[in-house]
Scaffold this motif. Structure first.
Motif, PDB file in Angstrom:
ATOM      1  N   VAL A 124       0.572   6.614  -0.208  1.00 44.40           N
ATOM      2  CA  VAL A 124       0.182   5.628   0.803  1.00 44.40           C
ATOM      3  C   VAL A 124      -1.259   5.874   1.237  1.00 44.40           C
ATOM      4  O   VAL A 124      -2.072   4.949   1.326  1.00 44.40           O
ATOM      5  N   ASP A 125      -1.593   7.149   1.491  1.00 44.05           N
ATOM      6  CA  ASP A 125      -2.955   7.490   1.905  1.00 44.05           C
ATOM      7  C   ASP A 125      -3.960   7.203   0.799  1.00 44.05           C
ATOM      8  O   ASP A 125      -5.072   6.736   1.062  1.00 44.05           O
ATOM      9  N   LEU A 128      -3.613   2.961  -0.217  1.00 44.88           N
ATOM     10  CA  LEU A 128      -3.710   1.928   0.817  1.00 44.88           C
ATOM     11  C   LEU A 128      -4.753   2.215   1.890  1.00 44.88           C
ATOM     12  O   LEU A 128      -4.848   1.482   2.876  1.00 44.88           O
ATOM     13  N   ARG A 129      -5.534   3.240   1.694  1.00 44.71           N
ATOM     14  CA  ARG A 129      -6.545   3.598   2.700  1.00 44.71           C
ATOM     15  C   ARG A 129      -7.427   2.402   3.048  1.00 44.71           C
ATOM     16  O   ARG A 129      -7.965   1.733   2.175  1.00 44.71           O
ATOM     17  N   HIS A 134      -2.025   0.268   5.534  1.00 43.39           N
ATOM     18  CA  HIS A 134      -2.050   1.736   5.621  1.00 43.39           C
ATOM     19  C   HIS A 134      -1.241   2.251   6.812  1.00 43.39           C
ATOM     20  O   HIS A 134      -0.305   3.045   6.656  1.00 43.39           O
ATOM     21  N   LYS A 138       3.109   3.619   7.063  1.00 43.63           N
ATOM     22  CA  LYS A 138       3.446   4.917   7.663  1.00 43.63           C
ATOM     23  C   LYS A 138       4.434   4.744   8.814  1.00 43.63           C
ATOM     24  O   LYS A 138       5.386   5.527   8.961  1.00 43.63           O
ATOM     25  N   SER A 477      -2.503  -2.305  -5.246  1.00 40.64           N
ATOM     26  CA  SER A 477      -3.289  -1.796  -4.115  1.00 40.64           C
ATOM     27  C   SER A 477      -4.767  -2.149  -4.304  1.00 40.64           C
ATOM     28  O   SER A 477      -5.463  -2.477  -3.335  1.00 40.64           O
TER      29      SER A 477
END
Length: 517
Positions: A124-125, A128-129, A134, A138, A477
């Motif tokens: 995810v980090d 999707l940053r 993002h 989470k 992404s």
């Protein structure tokens, strides 16, 4: 390896077709279920199809719901319902393997869908940053884990002795949630949401569907007169806009901000049902489809962030994509120019005038449209920040004494042209695009862009060009990042054009003045 995988999918499709026949699920012989490498199963037309054709009928009892599941008593005893109860039903049927009445259907489904909710936190980090998803993903993962801990974990102890509790672990719950998020439909008031075999094989096309999925309410003799309405309905996605599609289980606890078009996500629309049997679902063509073309459903009108969030994919040049500018980011920008006291006072005045951004669970934000245009609420806030102290005081006093809110904003924002503007509803964005506001928009676009890290948009575009769709996480992404950054690019162009327009107007005024006009 590819040949082996294709052969496996073909066998599973044949098993699924046999199962559908046993469940009295009928579909037109003019439809073909095919496997497209790297994309999955699709529905194609074997001949020209005509609008109004019923291309499939599905008994409601063939759908996997809480009511039809073998775990119905367990789920209802635990007082679970909605997506949570449906997740238990799906995990329970999977635990039964070939003994499940839905075995022929479940064997066709993937273990999980490649939704961001099932990615690792590191993924995810990494992927999707900076994007709209993002923070949202989470938060989703935390909420889903808490749901499992509070509701599923205690349930495991009450399972029958012949049921393997390993099918109800946290990973299995995430997997079930991903399938429900991307595949479930609203069936009727009695069944609620459920997995609808065959209907979930029609792929999505934004605002260009070929079929509608229709239902009629379930009528129980014990229902009240109010519940026994003869009005028919069309099943639809949470964000239906009168289109039927899978529901949005992924968003139960998440920020709605991924798409303004998702703002009606919890209002289920219904359209007319043309069938006579309340126990059947139908898929009806809403337009002609040519021989060889894929037959599409629509999952609603939504941008790439919402599509990736809920269904695990994106679309190139999606005209419904947006980018959000958080109110906190605007405050951060303001504090870089003005004192904390000044900024808070101006933000407070904006609130007094009954303005706000979109509000979700933990944030407030403004949307930038696909064309790069900001919401008028953001432009008004920026104008208030640049008001002279005298004009600010007049407006604050007016609000305090007359208790009027935003009705006179157009009269006060620009001293020299007060008489031209009668109310906020008549303010044009051009009027609000002062030089200071244009510069502010450029700064906000840069600050929002910085969230993506050191890679430029050119880097992302090149990476997307060389990326294979087989790498779904990276591909989609990147598509999301590029689509968002393109919108920020358009936002800069919008501000720059506004600046040029102002300078052109000033130049014209100067020429007229110099010529004695």
């Amino acid at each position: 390896m590819a040949s082996s995988s294709s052969s496996s999918i073909s066998r599973r499709l044949r098993a699924f077709k046999r199962w559908m026949k046993s469940q009295h699920i009928d579909y037109s012989p003019n439809l073909d279920l095919i496997n497209i490498p790297d994309q999955g199963i699709a529905v194609k037309a074997l001949t020209d199809l005509k609008v109004g054709d019923v291309v499939a009928t599905i008994p409601k009892n063939a759908c996997l719901t809480i009511k039809t599941s073998s775990a119905c008593n367990i789920i209802e005893s635990a007082q679970l319902d909605g997506y949570l109860g449906l997740s238990v039903a799906l995990m329970y049927e999977r635990s039964l393997a070939t003994l499940s009445p839905w075995a022929g259907y479940l064997q066709l489904l993937p273990e999980r869908e490649c939704l961001p909710m099932v990615w690792t936190l590191d993924q995810v980090d990494h992927f999707l940053r900076g994007t709209e998803l993002h923070k949202t993903i989470k938060e989703d993962k935390g909420h889903i884990f808490e749901d499992w801990k509070e509701n599923i974990l205690p349930l495991i102890e009450s399972l029958p002795s012949n049921i393997d509790p390993n099918f109800f672990g946290v990973e299995q719950y995430f997997a079930a949630k991903s399938l429900i998020a991307s595949r479930s439909f609203e069936i009727d008031d009695y069944h609620g949401f459920g997995m609808v075999p065959l209907a979930d094989l029609f792929n999505h096309k934004t605002a260009d569907e070929d079929v509608h999925f229709t239902s009629t309410p379930y009528h129980n003799e014990s229902d009240s007169d109010a519940d026994n309405s003869d009005e028919d309905s069309e099943t639809s996605q949470d964000n239906s806009n009168e289109d039927s599609s899978p529901t949005n289980a992924a968003d139960e606890n998440s920020r709605d901000s991924v798409d303004k078009n998702s703002s009606k996500d919890h209002e289920l629309d219904h359209a007319t049902y043309s069938g006579n049997d309340p126990n059947m679902l139908e898929m009806i063509l809403v337009k002609d489809v040519k021989l060889g073309a894929e037959v599409f459903n629509t999952y609603g009108i939504m941008g790439n962030a919402a599509l990736l969030h809920r269904y695990g994919f994106t679309e190139p040049n999606n005209p419904f994509s947006i980018v959000n500018i958080d109110l906190d980011l605007v405050l951060e920008w303001s504090l870089s120019l003005f004192s904390n006291r000044f900024s808070r006072a101006r933000f407070s005045l904006w609130r007094k005038m009954d303005y706000s951004g979109f509000v979700s669970e933990n944030s407030e934000y403004f949307e930038i449209s696909f064309n790069g245009e900001p919401e008028i609420e953001l432009l008004i806030l920026l104008n208030i920040l640049f008001l002279s102290e005298e004009t600010y005081s007049k407006l604050d006093l007016s609000l305090s004494t007359t208790h009027q809110h935003n009705g006179n904003i157009g009269k006060i924002l620009l001293d020299k042209e007060m008489s031209k503007f009668e109310g906020a509803s008549k303010i044009s964005k051009d009027f609000l695009m002062t030089e200071n506001v244009c510069n502010a928009l450029l700064s906000l676009a840069d600050m929002r862009e910085n969230l993506y890290g050191s890679n430029s948009i050119e880097d992302d575009v090149e990476a997307l060009k060389s990326c294979s769709m087989k790498d779904r996480k990276l591909y989609h992404s990147l598509m999301l990042r590029v689509s968002e950054r393109e919108i920020l690019k358009k936002m800069r162009a919008y501000a720059t054009t506004g600046m040029r327009s102002l300078h052109s107007t000033e130049h014209m005024r100067k020429r007229l003045k110099d010529n004695g006009f």
